[in-house]
Design a protein around this motif. Structure first.
Motif, mmCIF file in Angstrom:
data_model
loop_
_atom_site.group_PDB
_atom_site.id
_atom_site.type_symbol
_atom_site.label_atom_id
_atom_site.label_comp_id
_atom_site.label_asym_id
_atom_site.label_seq_id
_atom_site.Cartn_x
_atom_site.Cartn_y
_atom_site.Cartn_z
ATOM 1 N N PHE A 97 0.853 -1.285 -0.106
ATOM 2 C CA PHE A 97 -0.066 -0.076 0.132
ATOM 3 C C PHE A 97 0.839 1.204 -0.016
ATOM 4 O O PHE A 97 1.911 1.280 0.577
ATOM 5 N N PHE A 98 0.575 2.132 -0.955
ATOM 6 C CA PHE A 98 1.193 3.510 -0.720
ATOM 7 C C PHE A 98 0.308 4.596 -1.170
ATOM 8 O O PHE A 98 -0.450 4.520 -2.042
ATOM 9 N N ALA A 99 0.373 5.615 -0.235
ATOM 10 C CA ALA A 99 -0.289 6.832 -0.494
ATOM 11 C C ALA A 99 0.472 8.050 -0.101
ATOM 12 O O ALA A 99 1.384 7.824 0.893
ATOM 13 N N GLU A 100 0.583 8.885 -1.004
ATOM 14 C CA GLU A 100 1.323 10.218 -0.685
ATOM 15 C C GLU A 100 0.649 11.156 0.180
ATOM 16 O O GLU A 100 -0.796 11.323 0.082
ATOM 17 N N LYS A 106 -9.322 9.986 13.019
ATOM 18 C CA LYS A 106 -9.374 10.224 14.309
ATOM 19 C C LYS A 106 -8.926 9.026 15.207
ATOM 20 O O LYS A 106 -9.210 7.890 14.813
ATOM 21 N N GLY A 107 -7.908 9.076 16.005
ATOM 22 C CA GLY A 107 -7.544 8.110 16.764
ATOM 23 C C GLY A 107 -5.910 7.731 16.395
ATOM 24 O O GLY A 107 -5.522 6.857 16.899
ATOM 25 N N PHE A 108 -5.450 8.154 15.181
ATOM 26 C CA PHE A 108 -4.182 7.944 14.686
ATOM 27 C C PHE A 108 -3.350 9.227 14.762
ATOM 28 O O PHE A 108 -4.105 10.426 14.352
ATOM 29 N N ASN A 109 -2.035 9.164 14.929
ATOM 30 C CA ASN A 109 -1.245 10.228 14.804
ATOM 31 C C ASN A 109 -0.596 10.472 13.486
ATOM 32 O O ASN A 109 0.017 9.398 13.154
ATOM 33 N N LYS A 110 -0.668 11.545 12.467
ATOM 34 C CA LYS A 110 -0.298 11.262 11.440
ATOM 35 C C LYS A 110 1.488 11.144 11.296
ATOM 36 O O LYS A 110 2.054 10.442 10.480
ATOM 37 N N GLU A 111 2.170 11.363 12.434
ATOM 38 C CA GLU A 111 3.633 11.358 12.585
ATOM 39 C C GLU A 111 3.963 9.815 12.415
ATOM 40 O O GLU A 111 5.066 9.460 12.284
ATOM 41 N N ASP A 112 3.059 9.074 12.885
ATOM 42 C CA ASP A 112 3.312 7.540 13.039
ATOM 43 C C ASP A 112 3.311 6.897 11.742
ATOM 44 O O ASP A 112 3.728 5.734 11.345
ATOM 45 N N PHE A 113 2.995 7.651 10.592
ATOM 46 C CA PHE A 113 2.882 7.267 8.973
ATOM 47 C C PHE A 113 4.103 7.703 8.536
ATOM 48 O O PHE A 113 4.455 8.891 8.671
ATOM 49 N N GLY A 114 4.687 7.004 7.896
ATOM 50 C CA GLY A 114 5.843 7.143 6.840
ATOM 51 C C GLY A 114 6.035 6.414 5.563
ATOM 52 O O GLY A 114 4.931 5.758 5.300
ATOM 53 N N THR A 115 7.080 6.473 5.028
ATOM 54 C CA THR A 115 7.217 5.951 3.642
ATOM 55 C C THR A 115 8.645 5.174 3.513
ATOM 56 O O THR A 115 9.711 5.780 3.929
ATOM 57 N N ASP A 120 13.390 -4.432 -3.058
ATOM 58 C CA ASP A 120 13.063 -5.409 -4.004
ATOM 59 C C ASP A 120 12.684 -4.939 -5.506
ATOM 60 O O ASP A 120 13.074 -4.923 -6.653
ATOM 61 N N THR A 121 11.539 -3.937 -5.453
ATOM 62 C CA THR A 121 10.829 -3.380 -6.388
ATOM 63 C C THR A 121 11.442 -1.893 -6.794
ATOM 64 O O THR A 121 11.099 -1.288 -7.625
ATOM 65 N N GLY A 122 11.929 -1.186 -5.708
ATOM 66 C CA GLY A 122 12.367 0.300 -5.760
ATOM 67 C C GLY A 122 11.018 1.238 -5.620
ATOM 68 O O GLY A 122 11.236 2.276 -5.755
ATOM 69 N N GLU A 123 9.819 0.416 -5.243
ATOM 70 C CA GLU A 123 8.618 1.312 -5.186
ATOM 71 C C GLU A 123 8.559 1.901 -3.705
ATOM 72 O O GLU A 123 8.930 1.049 -2.907
ATOM 73 N N LYS A 124 7.651 2.874 -3.684
ATOM 74 C CA LYS A 124 7.457 3.439 -2.100
ATOM 75 C C LYS A 124 6.358 2.581 -1.599
ATOM 76 O O LYS A 124 5.266 2.257 -2.364
ATOM 77 N N GLN A 125 6.432 2.408 -0.249
ATOM 78 C CA GLN A 125 5.310 1.651 0.514
ATOM 79 C C GLN A 125 5.184 2.639 1.920
ATOM 80 O O GLN A 125 5.986 3.103 2.517
#
Length: 164
Positions: A97-100, A106-115, A120-125
């Motif tokens: 899964f990847f989203a820019e 609500k209930g989640f902290n944006k700082e807990d998400f990264g990329t 193996d594929t060079g793709e972002k996740q």
């Protein structure tokens, strides 16, 4: 004098004709620009929709994190922080899964998400608390959570998820 009159009349008509064509071109250019702007807005809205995460609920598993289309997101207990250990056939069954610019519910902290960038594929996740996020290939409709608990190593993500 008649020759000069015809000459000036012809010149005037040619000028008006060119001016009319030019105005039409500007109008067409403006319409093309407006259509391009509308297309860009639609694409931006699609990107924003893809990046918006939401909480869903299932009778069996409770609340869980899903993408904008309601597809459940999972983590793999064999992964390490900021490193995936799912590749090859594993990745076929558990697409990344990847989203820019993830928008979190609500209930989640944006700082807990990264990329991360997959080796193996060079793709972002996209990651949650450093752990890469995946879909399950057998989840075919919004609300499906068929990957929960598979082989004791695949689990849905919720705000209470604790990684080892």
């Amino acid at each position: 004098m008649k020759k000069n009159g015809y000459f000036y009349t012809t010149l005037l008509l040619a000028f008006l004709l060119l001016a009319g064509c030019s105005a039409g071109t500007n109008s067409e250019d403006q319409n093309t620009k407006e259509q391009a702007n509308e297309t860009a807005k639609v694409e931006n809205n699609k990107d924003e929709a893809k990046s918006a995460l939401k909480m869903m609920e299932n009778e069996t598993v409770g609340q869980y994190l899903a993408d904008a289309n309601g597809m459940a997101l999972y983590y793999f207990t064999k992964d390490e922080p900021n490193k995936t250990n799912c590749s090859g056939d594993c990745l076929k069954n558990w697409p990344s899964f990847f989203a820019e610019n993830v928008e979190v519910p609500k209930g989640f902290n944006k700082e807990d998400f990264g990329t991360i960038t997959r080796e193996d594929t060079g793709e972002k996740q996209t990651t949650y608390k450093g752990y890469p996020l995946y879909y399950f290939a057998n989840d075919t409709a919004s609300g499906d959570v068929k990957g929960q608990g598979v082989k004791g190593v695949w689990f849905i993500v919720n705000s209470d998820t604790v990684f080892k």
